[in-house]
Design an enzyme around this catalytic site. Structure first.
Site, short mmCIF file in Angstrom:
data_model
loop_
_atom_site.label_atom_id
_atom_site.label_comp_id
_atom_site.label_asym_id
_atom_site.label_seq_id
_atom_site.Cartn_x
_atom_site.Cartn_y
_atom_site.Cartn_z
N ARG A 66 74.55 82.31 51.03
CA ARG A 66 74.18 83.49 52.04
C ARG A 66 73.35 82.71 53.04
O ARG A 66 73.69 82.09 53.77
CB ARG A 66 73.79 84.70 51.30
CG ARG A 66 74.85 85.32 50.38
CD ARG A 66 74.16 86.17 49.12
NE ARG A 66 73.37 85.39 48.37
CZ ARG A 66 72.50 85.90 47.31
NH1 ARG A 66 72.80 87.27 47.02
NH2 ARG A 66 71.95 84.93 46.75
N HIS B 81 80.53 88.45 45.40
CA HIS B 81 80.94 87.36 44.30
C HIS B 81 82.21 87.53 44.41
O HIS B 81 83.11 86.15 44.51
CB HIS B 81 80.64 87.93 43.10
CG HIS B 81 79.01 87.73 42.35
ND1 HIS B 81 78.38 88.97 42.04
CD2 HIS B 81 78.25 86.86 42.73
CE1 HIS B 81 77.12 88.57 41.72
NE2 HIS B 81 77.01 87.26 42.10
N LYS C 190 66.08 85.48 34.42
CA LYS C 190 66.51 86.92 34.78
C LYS C 190 66.66 87.61 33.38
O LYS C 190 67.42 87.11 32.49
CB LYS C 190 68.01 87.07 35.45
CG LYS C 190 67.72 86.43 36.80
CD LYS C 190 69.05 86.58 37.61
CE LYS C 190 68.95 85.81 38.99
NZ LYS C 190 70.21 85.89 39.52
N SER D 23 73.15 90.90 43.46
CA SER D 23 73.24 91.82 42.15
C SER D 23 71.64 92.51 41.86
O SER D 23 71.64 93.88 41.76
CB SER D 23 73.41 91.02 41.03
OG SER D 23 74.69 90.48 40.91
O1 PNS Z 1 74.18 84.24 39.48
P1 PNS Z 1 72.96 83.33 39.23
O2 PNS Z 1 71.96 83.88 38.50
O3 PNS Z 1 72.14 82.61 40.54
O4 PNS Z 1 73.64 81.89 38.43
C1 PNS Z 1 72.78 80.98 38.05
C2 PNS Z 1 73.53 80.06 36.86
C3 PNS Z 1 73.82 81.02 35.51
C4 PNS Z 1 74.65 79.43 37.59
C5 PNS Z 1 72.67 78.70 36.77
O5 PNS Z 1 71.35 79.46 36.15
C6 PNS Z 1 73.25 77.71 35.53
O6 PNS Z 1 73.88 76.81 35.83
N1 PNS Z 1 72.77 78.09 34.28
C7 PNS Z 1 73.30 77.26 33.39
C8 PNS Z 1 72.41 76.17 32.75
C9 PNS Z 1 72.49 74.91 33.69
O7 PNS Z 1 73.53 74.23 33.56
N2 PNS Z 1 71.36 74.30 34.26
C10 PNS Z 1 71.37 73.32 34.91
C11 PNS Z 1 71.76 73.59 36.33
S1 PNS Z 1 70.66 73.73 37.40
#
Ligand code: PNS
Length: 160
Positions: A89, A17, A41, A127
């Site tokens: 990745r 990250h 999660k 993570s």
């Molecule tokens: O590190 P991660 O868990 O892959 O992050 C995922 C994250 C938090 C970026 C994603 O779940 C997100 O954007 N959540 C916010 C809700 C949202 O906007 N959802 C619509 C986009 S698909």
């Protein structure tokens, strides 16, 4: 001023990250690391703890940390962000990231998703992998900054 958002659950932040965040900071005027909830999660660290761990590791002056509970694009609108920056990745990331990028683009066309390729040594790093290795007694020192490794070891042992 070009603002980019690096969103994620960062539970906890890894060297992968941080590489993406610092590279984004070289490209954009301001980078906001946005700590969000991923509905699929259950986090090991609270939002406040994740923010504090990230702040301890940051190097560039143009990087800030924030949190938001709603839609990523609503936050991007509020801030007038030009881009959402994500690390890619292996190919395994692609489907999930592509879906999110297309959803975000259709909700808020003004904001582009920019993918930065992970460095070779971070291709397998996540993570979840850090937490799994740590929980099973493995060494995570080459996966996370030294400044936060002890916090993760302690949490995995249930010390705090
Ligand atoms: O590190 P991660 O868990 O892959 O992050 C995922 C994250 C938090 C970026 C994603 O779940 C997100 O954007 N959540 C916010 C809700 C949202 O906007 N959802 C619509 C986009 S698909």
């Amino acid at each position: 001023m070009k603002i980019a958002i690096c969103p994620g659950s960062f539970d906890p932040v890894t060297l992968g990250h941080l590489d993406i965040i610092e590279r984004a900071a070289d490209i954009f005027d301001e980078v906001i690391v946005l700590v969000m909830s991923n509905v699929s999660k259950k986090p090991m660290f609270s939002t406040d703890e994740r923010i504090e761990l990230i702040k301890r590791c940051l190097k560039s002056d143009n990087v800030k940390v924030d949190t938001f509970d709603g839609l990523l694009v609503d936050y991007a609108k509020q801030k007038g962000a030009a881009a959402i920056v994500k690390g890619l990745r292996a190919m395994s990331d692609f489907d999930y990231e592509f879906q999110q990028a297309l959803t975000n683009k259709s909700l808020y066309p003004k904001c582009e998703t920019v993918f930065l390729t992970a460095k070779g040594e971070n291709m397998f790093l996540s993570s979840s992998m850090v937490k799994q290795v740590c929980a099973l007694g493995g060494d995570i020192d080459s996966f996370v900054p030294a400044a936060i490794a002890e916090d993760i070891y302690k949490r995995c042992k249930g010390d705090f």
